[in-house]
Design a protein around this motif. Structure first.
Motif, PDB file in Angstrom:
ATOM      1  N   TYR A  30      41.455  51.787  21.297  1.00 12.01           N
ATOM      2  CA  TYR A  30      40.920  50.753  22.260  1.00 12.01           C
ATOM      3  C   TYR A  30      39.525  50.856  22.467  1.00 12.01           C
ATOM      4  O   TYR A  30      38.929  51.984  22.585  1.00 12.01           O
ATOM      5  CB  TYR A  30      41.647  51.006  23.589  1.00 12.01           C
ATOM      6  N   GLN A  31      38.917  49.590  22.797  1.00 10.30           N
ATOM      7  CA  GLN A  31      37.538  49.627  22.971  1.00 10.30           C
ATOM      8  C   GLN A  31      37.519  50.102  24.461  1.00 10.30           C
ATOM      9  O   GLN A  31      38.307  50.192  25.410  1.00 10.30           O
ATOM     10  CB  GLN A  31      36.854  48.293  22.795  1.00 10.30           C
ATOM     11  N   ARG A  32      36.062  50.195  24.939  1.00 11.70           N
ATOM     12  CA  ARG A  32      35.922  50.741  26.244  1.00 11.70           C
ATOM     13  C   ARG A  32      35.159  49.689  26.984  1.00 11.70           C
ATOM     14  O   ARG A  32      34.213  49.037  26.566  1.00 11.70           O
ATOM     15  CB  ARG A  32      34.673  52.042  26.284  1.00 11.70           C
ATOM     16  N   LEU A  33      35.671  49.556  28.297  1.00 13.44           N
ATOM     17  CA  LEU A  33      35.080  48.834  29.279  1.00 13.44           C
ATOM     18  C   LEU A  33      33.883  49.499  29.662  1.00 13.44           C
ATOM     19  O   LEU A  33      33.765  50.611  30.361  1.00 13.44           O
ATOM     20  CB  LEU A  33      35.790  48.761  30.647  1.00 13.44           C
ATOM     21  N   ASP A  34      32.676  48.878  29.528  1.00 14.23           N
ATOM     22  CA  ASP A  34      31.222  49.500  29.776  1.00 14.23           C
ATOM     23  C   ASP A  34      30.634  49.360  31.155  1.00 14.23           C
ATOM     24  O   ASP A  34      30.377  50.250  31.748  1.00 14.23           O
ATOM     25  CB  ASP A  34      30.201  49.000  28.723  1.00 14.23           C
ATOM     26  N   LYS A  35      30.820  48.051  31.735  1.00 10.00           N
ATOM     27  CA  LYS A  35      30.517  47.688  33.102  1.00 10.00           C
ATOM     28  C   LYS A  35      31.162  46.430  33.216  1.00 10.00           C
ATOM     29  O   LYS A  35      31.420  45.757  32.722  1.00 10.00           O
ATOM     30  CB  LYS A  35      28.884  47.751  33.189  1.00 10.00           C
ATOM     31  N   ILE A  36      31.291  46.312  34.623  1.00 12.72           N
ATOM     32  CA  ILE A  36      31.360  44.930  35.306  1.00 12.72           C
ATOM     33  C   ILE A  36      30.124  44.497  36.030  1.00 12.72           C
ATOM     34  O   ILE A  36      29.812  45.218  36.919  1.00 12.72           O
ATOM     35  CB  ILE A  36      32.529  44.971  36.273  1.00 12.72           C
ATOM     36  N   ASP A  37      29.447  43.392  35.702  1.00 10.16           N
ATOM     37  CA  ASP A  37      28.068  43.113  36.371  1.00 10.16           C
ATOM     38  C   ASP A  37      28.727  42.417  37.709  1.00 10.16           C
ATOM     39  O   ASP A  37      29.801  42.022  38.097  1.00 10.16           O
ATOM     40  CB  ASP A  37      27.369  42.231  35.527  1.00 10.16           C
ATOM     41  N   PHE A  38      27.520  41.886  38.602  1.00  9.42           N
ATOM     42  CA  PHE A  38      27.746  41.630  39.707  1.00  9.42           C
ATOM     43  C   PHE A  38      28.330  40.175  39.838  1.00  9.42           C
ATOM     44  O   PHE A  38      28.618  39.545  40.772  1.00  9.42           O
ATOM     45  CB  PHE A  38      26.618  41.771  40.466  1.00  9.42           C
ATOM     46  N   SER A  39      28.273  39.502  38.838  1.00  5.12           N
ATOM     47  CA  SER A  39      28.915  38.323  38.467  1.00  5.12           C
ATOM     48  C   SER A  39      30.351  38.336  38.551  1.00  5.12           C
ATOM     49  O   SER A  39      30.926  37.299  38.204  1.00  5.12           O
ATOM     50  CB  SER A  39      28.217  37.313  37.714  1.00  5.12           C
ATOM     51  N   GLY A  40      30.927  39.597  38.186  1.00  6.37           N
ATOM     52  CA  GLY A  40      32.234  39.668  37.531  1.00  6.37           C
ATOM     53  C   GLY A  40      32.352  39.750  36.011  1.00  6.37           C
ATOM     54  O   GLY A  40      33.974  39.943  35.825  1.00  6.37           O
ATOM     55  N   THR A  41      31.444  39.565  35.258  1.00 10.83           N
ATOM     56  CA  THR A  41      31.723  39.676  33.982  1.00 10.83           C
ATOM     57  C   THR A  41      31.898  40.965  33.375  1.00 10.83           C
ATOM     58  O   THR A  41      31.291  41.909  33.773  1.00 10.83           O
ATOM     59  CB  THR A  41      30.286  38.985  33.153  1.00 10.83           C
ATOM     60  N   ILE A  42      32.977  41.169  32.507  1.00  4.25           N
ATOM     61  CA  ILE A  42      33.175  42.444  31.805  1.00  4.25           C
ATOM     62  C   ILE A  42      32.363  42.673  30.463  1.00  4.25           C
ATOM     63  O   ILE A  42      32.298  41.764  29.998  1.00  4.25           O
ATOM     64  CB  ILE A  42      34.921  42.483  31.603  1.00  4.25           C
ATOM     65  N   HIS A  43      31.687  43.846  30.286  1.00  8.31           N
ATOM     66  CA  HIS A  43      30.949  44.125  29.196  1.00  8.31           C
ATOM     67  C   HIS A  43      31.791  45.443  28.247  1.00  8.31           C
ATOM     68  O   HIS A  43      32.050  46.319  28.878  1.00  8.31           O
ATOM     69  CB  HIS A  43      29.656  44.511  29.428  1.00  8.31           C
ATOM     70  N   ILE A  44      32.023  44.948  27.310  1.00  8.40           N
ATOM     71  CA  ILE A  44      32.685  46.120  26.331  1.00  8.40           C
ATOM     72  C   ILE A  44      31.720  46.805  25.538  1.00  8.40           C
ATOM     73  O   ILE A  44      30.845  46.223  24.975  1.00  8.40           O
ATOM     74  CB  ILE A  44      33.793  45.421  25.555  1.00  8.40           C
ATOM     75  N   SER A  45      31.964  47.876  25.297  1.00  6.13           N
ATOM     76  CA  SER A  45      31.453  48.790  24.330  1.00  6.13           C
ATOM     77  C   SER A  45      31.977  49.872  23.581  1.00  6.13           C
ATOM     78  O   SER A  45      33.270  50.265  24.009  1.00  6.13           O
ATOM     79  CB  SER A  45      30.022  49.448  24.756  1.00  6.13           C
ATOM     80  N   LEU A  55      43.647  53.019  31.271  1.00  7.83           N
ATOM     81  CA  LEU A  55      43.693  51.932  30.740  1.00  7.83           C
ATOM     82  C   LEU A  55      43.838  50.675  31.527  1.00  7.83           C
ATOM     83  O   LEU A  55      44.628  50.753  32.718  1.00  7.83           O
ATOM     84  CB  LEU A  55      45.128  51.924  30.066  1.00  7.83           C
ATOM     85  N   VAL A  56      43.334  49.606  31.178  1.00 13.68           N
ATOM     86  CA  VAL A  56      43.285  48.219  31.728  1.00 13.68           C
ATOM     87  C   VAL A  56      44.026  47.338  30.764  1.00 13.68           C
ATOM     88  O   VAL A  56      43.723  47.120  29.867  1.00 13.68           O
ATOM     89  CB  VAL A  56      41.818  47.916  32.029  1.00 13.68           C
ATOM     90  N   TYR A  57      45.134  46.649  31.398  1.00  9.46           N
ATOM     91  CA  TYR A  57      45.811  45.652  30.729  1.00  9.46           C
ATOM     92  C   TYR A  57      45.519  44.238  30.724  1.00  9.46           C
ATOM     93  O   TYR A  57      44.785  43.851  32.094  1.00  9.46           O
ATOM     94  CB  TYR A  57      47.451  45.902  30.786  1.00  9.46           C
ATOM     95  N   PRO A  58      45.811  43.577  30.044  1.00  5.76           N
ATOM     96  CA  PRO A  58      45.359  41.909  30.157  1.00  5.76           C
ATOM     97  C   PRO A  58      45.941  41.462  31.413  1.00  5.76           C
ATOM     98  O   PRO A  58      47.116  41.734  31.776  1.00  5.76           O
ATOM     99  CB  PRO A  58      45.901  41.306  28.880  1.00  5.76           C
ATOM    100  N   GLY A  59      45.186  40.835  32.210  1.00  4.28           N
ATOM    101  CA  GLY A  59      45.702  40.126  33.592  1.00  4.28           C
ATOM    102  C   GLY A  59      45.618  40.987  34.614  1.00  4.28           C
ATOM    103  O   GLY A  59      45.756  40.830  35.753  1.00  4.28           O
ATOM    104  N   ASP A  60      45.094  42.631  34.423  1.00  2.00           N
ATOM    105  CA  ASP A  60      44.707  43.312  35.565  1.00  2.00           C
ATOM    106  C   ASP A  60      43.680  43.163  36.369  1.00  2.00           C
ATOM    107  O   ASP A  60      42.655  42.514  35.808  1.00  2.00           O
ATOM    108  CB  ASP A  60      44.766  44.802  35.173  1.00  2.00           C
ATOM    109  N   LEU A  61      43.818  43.143  37.646  1.00  2.00           N
ATOM    110  CA  LEU A  61      42.330  43.295  38.409  1.00  2.00           C
ATOM    111  C   LEU A  61      41.804  44.482  38.404  1.00  2.00           C
ATOM    112  O   LEU A  61      42.410  45.716  38.511  1.00  2.00           O
ATOM    113  CB  LEU A  61      42.884  43.137  40.225  1.00  2.00           C
ATOM    114  N   VAL A  62      40.561  44.634  37.883  1.00  2.00           N
ATOM    115  CA  VAL A  62      39.824  46.025  37.674  1.00  2.00           C
ATOM    116  C   VAL A  62      38.655  45.815  38.745  1.00  2.00           C
ATOM    117  O   VAL A  62      37.950  44.971  38.899  1.00  2.00           O
ATOM    118  CB  VAL A  62      39.456  45.957  36.195  1.00  2.00           C
ATOM    119  N   ILE A  63      38.381  46.997  39.348  1.00  2.00           N
ATOM    120  CA  ILE A  63      37.311  47.177  40.152  1.00  2.00           C
ATOM    121  C   ILE A  63      36.746  48.359  39.923  1.00  2.00           C
ATOM    122  O   ILE A  63      37.004  49.490  39.367  1.00  2.00           O
ATOM    123  CB  ILE A  63      38.178  47.609  41.727  1.00  2.00           C
TER     124      ILE A  63
END
Length: 433
Positions: A30-45, A55-63
């Motif tokens: 799996y790819q890695r969640l790099d960060k969530i910016d302050f607008s709520g956009t997820i960045h993958i790396s 693990l974060v699944y599709p539809g999960d709330l992630v904080i």
């Protein structure tokens, strides 16, 4: 009027279980969640990490446990799971009890941020974990009211955000204006009228105005290819080493102490802004002879030989008292010769073309703290006008930069107002009716 009721966050959020080592075969694909910016956009790396993962699944709330109160909260919309470090937490949520858009806005309200601070030892700088978040009791209206609040609030916050974005543009404009003024000054554009009015009283710069110190005999002639832009005919290109009293020298960095002593040493922050800041200092518990080279004298120029790439080579004029501070190893110090004005040389050093020069010459194993050396500094190019024009440039730059300082103050006031406006909008929206 909507009825509000008290619920625990854990009544509608359920933590996603599971912890994995970074090399666990279950997560390697799996790819890695790099960060969530302050607008709520997820960045993958695909950046590697040594930290345990979830693990974060599709539809999960992630904080983000570090930045949740700043808006680093979102729903993962990907098609397959991603892994994230344990600095994040993932949740399934019951959308029959809570509107997600409502909750995402709720966690930003000042009162809730304060509640989070009270839950975590050390304040908001400490990570927010599920054990802090899920037990919290909050008041929420019925679902239809949540949706309406979220819709109304999103519109108001979007308008405030547009205002905030415009303020950031103004800040960027003011910064660029400063750079333009400095560049125009050392290209002779600010003083074209001055030269025309004083052409009969202005002497061309000649070589006998330069101080060739024996320690600086490694200077090379300036080639035509090196010259970055044209200057007035009565000006001359020189290397910094030709107009300073002696070669720049590094300072001394003894161990700092956490108690007051008679001897203060500067931090890099004393120079980073381009204006000397005497508050950026620390104490050392060591005897430094009064005739030691490390003691600063009023009018010295300090230049950062190491810092982040953005600031390496930044300089400031020391305006404190003689022998009030020593300076550290990461700074170099020199004095301009009597035939040249210190303030003019400093403006040339912080002008855009020389900022680019220092950044291009910075080297080192540590990418976060690249270095420049003495050779780089003494070979810095300075477009040198006659003394009378140097004085005029100094006065004009001060005049223009003072106007920009006023603009900066107004922009900062608008920024403060916008922040207060957004907090007020959030506060009013979540008060029980």
């Amino acid at each position: 009027m909507s009825e509000w009721k008290k619920v625990k966050i854990g009544d509608f959020l359920t933590e996603r279980e599971g912890r994995y080592k970074p090399d666990d075969k279950l997560i390697l694909k799996y790819q890695r969640l790099d960060k969530i910016d302050f607008s709520g956009t997820i960045h993958i790396s695909n950046k590697p990490t040594k930290t345990d993962m979830i693990l974060v699944y599709p539809g999960d709330l992630v904080i983000s446990g570090i930045n949740v109160a700043k808006g680093a909260i979102t729903v993962y919309q990907g098609n397959e799971p991603v892994c994230a470090t344990i600095h994040y937490s993932a949740y399934t949520f019951d959308d029959s009890k809570v509107d997600l858009d409502y909750f995402k806005l709720f966690v930003k309200r000042p009162a809730f941020v304060e509640t989070l601070k009270q839950q975590v030892k050390g304040g908001i700088k400490t990570e927010i974990k599920p054990k802090h978040l899920l037990p919290l009791e909050i008041s929420i209206p019925e679902l239809s009211a949540q949706k309406q609040i979220a819709k109304t609030l999103s519109t108001k916050l979007a308008n405030a955000q547009n205002l905030s974005s415009e303020i950031e543009k103004q800040k960027s404009y003011a910064k660029q204006l400063r750079q333009n003024i400095l560049q125009d000054a050392i290209e002779g554009k600010l003083t074209s009228d001055f030269r025309q009015k004083n052409q009969h009283n202005t002497k061309t710069v000649t070589s006998n105005q330069k101080n060739h110190d024996k320690k600086l005999n490694s200077l090379h002639p300036i080639s035509r290819e090196e010259i970055p832009f044209n200057i007035p005919d009565i000006w001359e290109w020189v290397r910094l080493g030709m107009i300073i009293e002696s070669a720049p020298r590094n300072g001394y960095s003894p161990k700092a102490v956490d108690f007051e002593t008679p001897i203060k040493t500067l931090k890099l922050g004393a120079v980073t802004s381009g204006i000397f800041d005497s508050t950026e200092c620390k104490y050392i518990n060591e005897e430094i002879p009064q005739d030691a080279y490390y003691w600063l004298k009023n009018g010295d120029i300090l230049i950062e030989r190491s810092n982040s790439l953005e600031y390496v080579g930044m300089s400031a004029i020391y305006t404190g008292n003689d022998n009030e501070f020593i300076y550290p190893d990461l700074l170099m110090r020199f004095r301009v010769s009597n035939e040249t004005l210190t303030e003019y040389v400093h403006k040339a050093l912080i002008a855009p073309f020389n900022r680019s020069y220092f950044m291009s010459k910075a080297k080192g194993d540590q990418k976060s703290m690249p270095k420049i050396n003495q050779e780089c500094v003494i070979n810095t190019l300075i477009p040198l006008p006659p003394i009378a024009e140097q004085k005029e440039i100094i006065q004009l730059v001060k005049k223009y930069l003072t106007s920009i300082d006023l603009l900066d103050s107004e922009i900062q006031e608008r920024k403060t107002y916008t922040k207060q406006l957004m907090q007020s909008i959030l506060k009013d929206a979540f008060e029980e009716e």
